[in-house]
Design a protein around this motif. Structure first.
Motif, PDB file in Angstrom:
ATOM      1  N   GLU A   1       0.817  -1.370   0.006  1.00 10.23           N
ATOM      2  CA  GLU A   1      -0.110   0.035  -0.039  1.00 10.23           C
ATOM      3  C   GLU A   1       0.930   1.305  -0.001  1.00 10.23           C
ATOM      4  O   GLU A   1       1.577   1.325   0.949  1.00 10.23           O
ATOM      5  CB  GLU A   1      -0.905   0.108   1.465  1.00 10.23           C
ATOM      6  N   SER A   2       0.671   2.061  -0.902  1.00  8.76           N
ATOM      7  CA  SER A   2       1.480   3.382  -1.079  1.00  8.76           C
ATOM      8  C   SER A   2       0.797   4.347  -1.681  1.00  8.76           C
ATOM      9  O   SER A   2      -0.255   4.236  -2.523  1.00  8.76           O
ATOM     10  CB  SER A   2       2.936   2.999  -1.932  1.00  8.76           C
ATOM     11  N   ARG A   3       1.234   5.595  -1.595  1.00 15.39           N
ATOM     12  CA  ARG A   3       0.477   6.948  -1.925  1.00 15.39           C
ATOM     13  C   ARG A   3       1.455   7.772  -2.235  1.00 15.39           C
ATOM     14  O   ARG A   3       2.766   8.032  -1.596  1.00 15.39           O
ATOM     15  CB  ARG A   3      -0.374   7.424  -0.992  1.00 15.39           C
TER      16      ARG A   3
ATOM     17  N   GLN B   1       2.997   2.052   3.468  1.00 17.71           N
ATOM     18  CA  GLN B   1       2.484   1.635   4.481  1.00 17.71           C
ATOM     19  C   GLN B   1       3.101   0.097   4.841  1.00 17.71           C
ATOM     20  O   GLN B   1       3.541  -0.384   3.948  1.00 17.71           O
ATOM     21  CB  GLN B   1       0.915   1.388   4.733  1.00 17.71           C
TER      22      GLN B   1
ATOM     23  N   VAL C   1      -3.574  13.153  -4.746  1.00 15.84           N
ATOM     24  CA  VAL C   1      -3.155  11.715  -4.146  1.00 15.84           C
ATOM     25  C   VAL C   1      -3.366  10.643  -5.147  1.00 15.84           C
ATOM     26  O   VAL C   1      -4.396  10.540  -5.971  1.00 15.84           O
ATOM     27  CB  VAL C   1      -4.134  11.427  -2.972  1.00 15.84           C
ATOM     28  N   ARG C   2      -2.110   9.995  -5.626  1.00 21.78           N
ATOM     29  CA  ARG C   2      -2.028   8.955  -6.376  1.00 21.78           C
ATOM     30  C   ARG C   2      -1.823   7.423  -5.732  1.00 21.78           C
ATOM     31  O   ARG C   2      -1.131   7.774  -4.687  1.00 21.78           O
ATOM     32  CB  ARG C   2      -0.927   9.168  -7.528  1.00 21.78           C
ATOM     33  N   HIS C   3      -2.503   6.522  -5.827  1.00 23.48           N
ATOM     34  CA  HIS C   3      -2.250   5.490  -5.082  1.00 23.48           C
ATOM     35  C   HIS C   3      -1.359   4.354  -6.176  1.00 23.48           C
ATOM     36  O   HIS C   3      -1.493   4.201  -7.239  1.00 23.48           O
ATOM     37  CB  HIS C   3      -3.840   4.620  -4.920  1.00 23.48           C
TER      38      HIS C   3
ATOM     39  N   GLU D   1      -9.351  14.408  -0.895  1.00 25.34           N
ATOM     40  CA  GLU D   1      -9.059  13.207  -0.556  1.00 25.34           C
ATOM     41  C   GLU D   1      -8.219  13.118   0.932  1.00 25.34           C
ATOM     42  O   GLU D   1      -8.754  12.259   1.710  1.00 25.34           O
ATOM     43  CB  GLU D   1      -8.288  12.269  -1.348  1.00 25.34           C
TER      44      GLU D   1
END
Length: 384
Positions: free
Chosen positions: A54-56, A92, A69-71, A164
């Motif tokens: 999980e990263s942003r 994360q 925000v980019r995932h 967001e």
């Protein structure tokens, strides 16, 4: 194996818990002197490119909109196209992917380990930030690389609309600190804070679990419902009598509903069993790598002897009552035999085990459990 405790400056662990924990912020200079992070910015970016991580990316400026925000996962090429300032990468659960980060978590052993959530690491270029915000949980912010300036305030107002990210509309700093590698800031829940990178920097965030009352009650109710009932069990009223009014929820019907609800156990042992399963389960979607060929006891010992080391990577806790010891791992409960009781604090209190230290000590019944847990990916062998 002795696990070190992270430095709390001039405070003992008891003093910290009495005076600061969930009460007020604390800046600790050189909590880890001469700290060298176990992961580099390039390696962190590499994790952000992997499936299952999980990263942003947070772009305060130069994106399609403010605070874009980019995932992840991200293609490697994305990092070459980013601006030179005002962006942050967040990854994360780095503790799941970097053993040394999991070891770092263990240094916070003055707090019950079930309260530990995960380790998030942020990398930021100059002026990189995620905005002024609050968290609903305790967090330790350990500076790993470069310098970050932290502003904090006890006054938290409304969030900016249509974003967001939950960024505060107004933020007036009451205190400001610049953190160097090895410095650490503790923040209780709901303290407004704003961190800004002074140069390229990495910050390690050790977060703590604070489940909401709603989540606890909903999960307990679901757990008990799954334990007690099947879909075939339905409301029934073979003793139905002619109602005075067809639209009335009468006492006879309500009594039947109350009887169903009252079957939910409220005894401490039932709650303990549920809570051990609830709190030991990793995040949804967590997958562990399993061995290509499942071990039996003989091949398990052989692999342990050849590698020399065994490591636990799953969440694990234990509870004891009049009936004995129960070990909770990844949402599952295991009742231990009396000969295995000694292993409960051992297996939950440390992560690494040395073959030479345990080969003459661990009983076969315990090894059978460890063999099963290794086949599930909760433990694994490694070499130094």
């Amino acid at each position: 194996m002795i696990i070190k405790q992270i430095s709390l400056g001039d405070l003992t662990a008891e003093q910290f818990l009495q005076e600061y924990w969930q009460k007020k912020p604390l800046l600790i200079r050189q909590a880890i002197p001469h700290f060298k992070p176990p992961i580099t910015p390039d390696e962190l970016a590499g994790l952000a490119c992997e499936e299952g991580v999980e990263s942003r990316l947070i772009l305060e400026k130069h994106g399609k909109r403010p605070w874009e925000v980019r995932h992840g996962p991200f293609p490697e090429s994305v990092f070459a196209k980013l601006p030179k300032t005002h962006w942050t990468l967040l990854v994360q659960e780095v503790n799941r992917h970097v053993p040394e980060i999991a070891d770092l978590m263990d240094q916070f052993n003055f707090v019950p380990s079930w309260r530990l959530d995960d380790v998030m690491i942020s990398y930021a270029v100059p002026q990189g930030s995620v905005g002024a915000h609050t968290d609903s949980y305790d967090v330790f912010l350990l500076q790993a690389y470069g310098q970050r300036r932290w502003h904090i305030s006890h006054d938290a107002g409304e969030f900016q609309p249509d974003l967001e990210l939950k960024i505060l509309q107004r933020f007036q700093a009451e205190q400001t600190w610049d953190l160097d590698p090895g410095d650490m800031l503790y923040l209780p829940p709901h303290i407004a804070h704003h961190g800004v990178a002074l140069n390229e920097c990495m910050t390690i965030s050790i977060g703590f679990l604070a489940p909401s009352y709603r989540d606890l009650l909903q999960d307990y109710a679901q757990f008990i419902a799954d334990e007690l009932f099947t879909d075939e069990q339905r409301y029934s009223d073979p003793d139905l009598t002619l109602p005075a009014h067809s639209g009335e929820l009468n006492a006879q019907s309500l009594a039947k509903i109350c009887q169903i609800i009252r079957q939910m156990p409220m005894e401490e042992d039932a709650i303990q069993h549920w809570f051990g399963c609830f709190i030991s389960e990793s995040r949804a979607g967590t997958e562990y790598e399993t061995p290509d060929m499942p071990y039996n006891v003989k091949t398990w010992w052989k692999s342990f002897a050849e590698s020399g080391y065994l490591r636990r990577q799953a969440r694990a806790f234990f509870a004891r009552d009049a009936e004995g010891y129960t070990l909770f791992i990844e949402g599952c409960a295991f009742s231990l035999e009396e000969a295995e009781y000694f292993a409960a604090p051992l297996l939950t209190g440390q992560r690494d085990f040395v073959y030479q230290e345990v080969v003459e000590v661990w009983p076969e019944s315990l090894v059978k459990l460890l063999c099963d847990w290794t086949n599930r990916g909760w433990f694994y062998f490694y070499e130094l």
